[in-house]
Every structure is written in structure tokens, then in C-alpha cells.
Design a protein around this motif. Sequence first.
Motif, short mmCIF file in Angstrom:
data_model
loop_
_atom_site.label_atom_id
_atom_site.label_comp_id
_atom_site.label_asym_id
_atom_site.label_seq_id
_atom_site.Cartn_x
_atom_site.Cartn_y
_atom_site.Cartn_z
N PHE A 29 1.16 -0.97 0.09
CA PHE A 29 -0.23 0.24 0.46
C PHE A 29 0.91 1.14 -0.06
O PHE A 29 1.85 1.25 0.23
CB PHE A 29 -0.80 -0.19 1.28
N GLN A 30 -0.14 2.26 -0.16
CA GLN A 30 1.35 3.94 -0.09
C GLN A 30 1.47 3.45 1.07
O GLN A 30 -0.22 3.87 1.98
CB GLN A 30 0.49 4.91 -1.30
N SER A 31 1.81 4.61 1.42
CA SER A 31 2.22 5.00 2.59
C SER A 31 1.38 5.84 3.11
O SER A 31 1.34 6.58 2.32
CB SER A 31 3.75 5.44 3.36
N SER A 32 0.59 5.95 4.49
CA SER A 32 0.49 7.60 5.12
C SER A 32 -1.17 7.83 3.55
O SER A 32 -1.93 8.17 3.80
CB SER A 32 0.86 8.17 5.15
N TYR B 114 -4.14 9.90 4.46
CA TYR B 114 -4.35 11.42 4.16
C TYR B 114 -2.85 11.88 3.21
O TYR B 114 -3.26 12.51 2.81
CB TYR B 114 -3.14 11.45 5.81
N GLY B 115 -3.30 11.19 2.28
CA GLY B 115 -2.64 11.49 0.70
C GLY B 115 -2.14 10.75 0.75
O GLY B 115 -1.19 11.21 -1.11
N GLY B 116 -1.64 10.39 1.06
CA GLY B 116 -0.09 9.64 0.83
C GLY B 116 1.49 9.98 1.02
O GLY B 116 1.04 11.50 1.32
N LEU B 117 2.30 9.56 1.54
CA LEU B 117 3.81 9.85 1.57
C LEU B 117 4.66 9.45 0.42
O LEU B 117 4.62 8.15 0.35
CB LEU B 117 4.87 9.85 2.52
N ALA B 118 4.99 10.33 -0.64
CA ALA B 118 5.63 9.79 -1.80
C ALA B 118 7.22 9.86 -1.85
O ALA B 118 7.80 9.11 -0.60
CB ALA B 118 6.03 11.80 -3.12
#
Length: 476
Positions: free
Chosen positions: A21-24, A27-31
Motif C-alpha cells: 500500500f501507499q504509506s499514510s 492522509y493522501g499518501g507520502l511520496a
Amino acid sequence: MAKLTKLDDIVSLCKRRGFIFQSSEIYGGLASCYDYGPLGSELKRNVRNAWWKSVVQMRDDIVGLDCSIFMHPLVWKASGHADKFADIVTVCKKCNVRSRVDHLTDAPNKMAEGLAGKVCPSCGAVGQFTEPMPFRLMFETQMGANTDDAMTIFLRPETAQGIFVNFRNVLDSTRVKIPFGIAQIGKSFRNEVTTKAFIFRTREFEQAEIEFFCAPGTDEKWYEHWKDARFNWYINLGMKKENLRLRQHDKDELAHYAKGCVDVEYKFPFGSGDWQELEGIANRTDFDLRQHQRGMRTLNSWYEKKGDLSKIELNSESEDYQKGPLSYFDEEGKQRFIPYVIEPSAGIDRSCLAFLVDAYDEDEVNGEVRNVLRFHPALAPVKAAIFPLVKKDGMPEIATNLYNDLKKYFNCFYDEKSAVGRRYRRQDEAGTPYCITIDGQTKEDNTVTVRERDSMVQERINLSQVKSYLREKLDI
Ligand code: GAP
């Protein structure tokens, strides 16, 4: 039938089935940061374990280590990272985005040479770049609770240095004799200018590194040995040979410490379908141990300059450095020397991506597309799934008993929901090599069906033989 898959298909499967998964994300993700889900964390652990088994458990000449991420700042001065571990970058004057100079492409009808003819990958402007400058890749943070004694330290950009600074400890606490290696798996951090392609290049990642210490003069022989050994590791875990190759570095590509380097490359399905580095195998010579001997001699200056690395010059090497504190005494040859080092350095995340890409396949079953991950059994997150054909007639009880017995030995999954065909498809997509179904016949003659993922062939075996059957087939 195998086909070259698009990265998008893999990314989508990874999210849908709980691999990555995309991190965070909420919250919209952390690149460029990713989390491994229930199936992904099993895959990643299996990749780590396969590496550790092959280089530590199965070899008598390598021992393991697990160092802290935070290290004394002088480590990075001595290793050269504090001064030299930087990418050459340029900033686009139009959009202010920083790019690596070596990643810029030429404008189609470029009129000028150098940066003047290069395109900004962010806004498309041509030739709007500043003069190239170095950009340090190490992350900094503060250690210590009080302002007076707080100091700037770095998150390690490679696990290797933890091995070099423990070389003496390992020599003194074990019976290792040269040639021998020290292996370690752990997180590394780099403030990469450009991140890339899912988990291929991220700012936080896991490395699996060996520093193999040998006598000067035998380094070329060990370099050849490790090239073969590491190439074959991927092949033995089922990676297709046509997707792997070895590429020798040109002289101008070599890192500041290396005499020679070869990459194990994988044909990843992104960019222009180019070959990309999976692992590097470098001849680091005696560079690091010699540098740390200098670092040890510089400690006083570090205190005097209050730890300001920019003001510290490493002390020069002592004339008899071959007899220094990080030297090795060879009992047989009765001589002391600083060992040479061959370093196979792999990426756990990058290997996970390559194993996922290589295993991913689509075929057709009864007119429908079947997604399947053809993982080697050692890497498959779940080794066997156990199903009662229907939720009645005593089948769930027999299936649960089997599951409770098997899970002591293998990572198993129990599923009694939906039609059995759908349950098979879900396991194919997760890469589970075997599905075992308890049906009406089981109560009559104590047999179950075992279905193999790749061929989809089913056979009936005795319930009491399932464990030994899986042991033999999985070879684990
Ligand atoms: N100690 C030597 C060293 O660190 P490297 O070629 O910079 O050499 C070794 O890194 C391996 O670590 C690479 O082949 C790759 O698998 C992995 N790696 C390096 N940077 C990475 C990044 N930003 N994201 C994911 N993996 C990375």
C-alpha cells in the motif's frame, strides 16, 4: 502464456490483494514510501529468509550481524559519504524542481549542447537549468535531549559501514578466519532526488549486504565467485534467466571506493523496458578498513571541533597502517595485512518487485482471464489453502482439523466462503502453490483433492499424507 506485464497491473494487484500500500494513504499518501500488507509482509520476510539461508545458514564462511541505524558521525566522514555521497543536480528556473543531471533527456530538436538542450521532466521547459551542483543524499537528524549536547547524526545510507566498524568485534568474538564474510539485512535511507517506479527506488528501503574479507591478491577470485553465486540465487528462486543479466561497470561509473563493480540487472517492465540494477557486486579493496583506521586517529579532532564535520579533516594514514587496529594476522602466512573486501549488495524491496514482476502471469481458464503469481514455493506468502467444499456434512470440521495441524509447519489459509472455483482464483492471485479441498468423498475414504497452482492439475491423496506431501513438494 507468459507476457511482459505492465507495472500498473502489478501495482493494482498489490493494492487489491494486500501486498503493498501507499504509506499514510488515508492522509493522501507520502511520496515514495510504501507499506507491506498481510501478503506483502510474508513475501518480504520470505525474500529476507531465503537470502539469509543461502548466505549465512548454508555457508560455513559467513556470520550474521544486526547493527543500529544511528552511528557515530565520524563513520560517514571516514567512509567518504559525508563529503562525496551526493547526486549532481540542477534546478529548473521555471518550475523550481530539482533533477538529476544524469536523468535528463535531450529535447527532440535540440539546438544546443549540454544543459541548454535538456528538457525539464516536471514542466517540459527546455534549457532553463541552473549550473549543476552536488546534493547530499544522507538524511540528517538530531540526537540528544538537551540543546547543549545534541549532535547532528545521519540515517545510514548503506548497511555496509556497520559491518566495517564491527570487523574487529567479530574477529575477537568468533573463530572466523580469512576468507570470511559478515552479512546483514536492514533499513537504509537516501534522500533520492528522483524516486521511481513503485518500490524500485524509494527514500527508505531495505538492503541485504555481505562484506566478504579476503587476502589481497585473492580478491579477483572471490569477485568471480560472488558474481556467479548471487546471479544463481535469483535463478534458484525461480527467476527467469532471460530476464537477468550481469553488467560490468565502466571505469567512470565506479563509486569512490570501488576497484570494480558488476550489477545483476533485471528487465523491469517500466521506462523503455530497460535493464535496471537489482544488485551490485563491488570490489571495495581495503578502502573502508583503512579509512576507519584514519577515522579512529581523528577522534580527538572531532571533540576539539565540537563534532562539526565540515571543519574536520581526516588524519593521514600511519606509515605502518598494515599493522593497524583493523588489520588481520594470518597465522599460516605469518603476516599482518588489511583485508580486501568483495561486497554483494542486494535490495530486499527491489528483489520483491522483481520477484513479483517475474511471477505475474495471466492465462485463460474456461474463457476467463486468470491472474496468477507463479512464485517459487519458498517465496509464496501462503503455502497451502484448505477448503471444505461446502459448509455442511462435517466438511468444515475435517478441514479445520487439517488446517490446525498444517499451520504448525507452513503458513496456511482456511477459507469456506463462496464457490470453490472462486476460492481457487483468489489463491492463484496470491501465489499459493497448493489448495486442498475436503469434499463428500473424504468422509467415505479419507482422501482429499490437492490442486496445484500452475498446472491446475488435481489429484486425490490420503488425508494422513497431506503433511508429508506438502513437505516434499514445497521442499521446505
Ligand atoms: N553498499 C553498497 C551500496 O549501497 P548501491 O548500489 O548504492 O550499493 C545496493 O545499493 C542495492 O541497494 C541496489 O542494487 C538496490 O537493490 C538497493 N537500493 C539502493 N538504493 C535504493 C533505493 N533508493 N530504493 C530501493 N532500493 C535501493
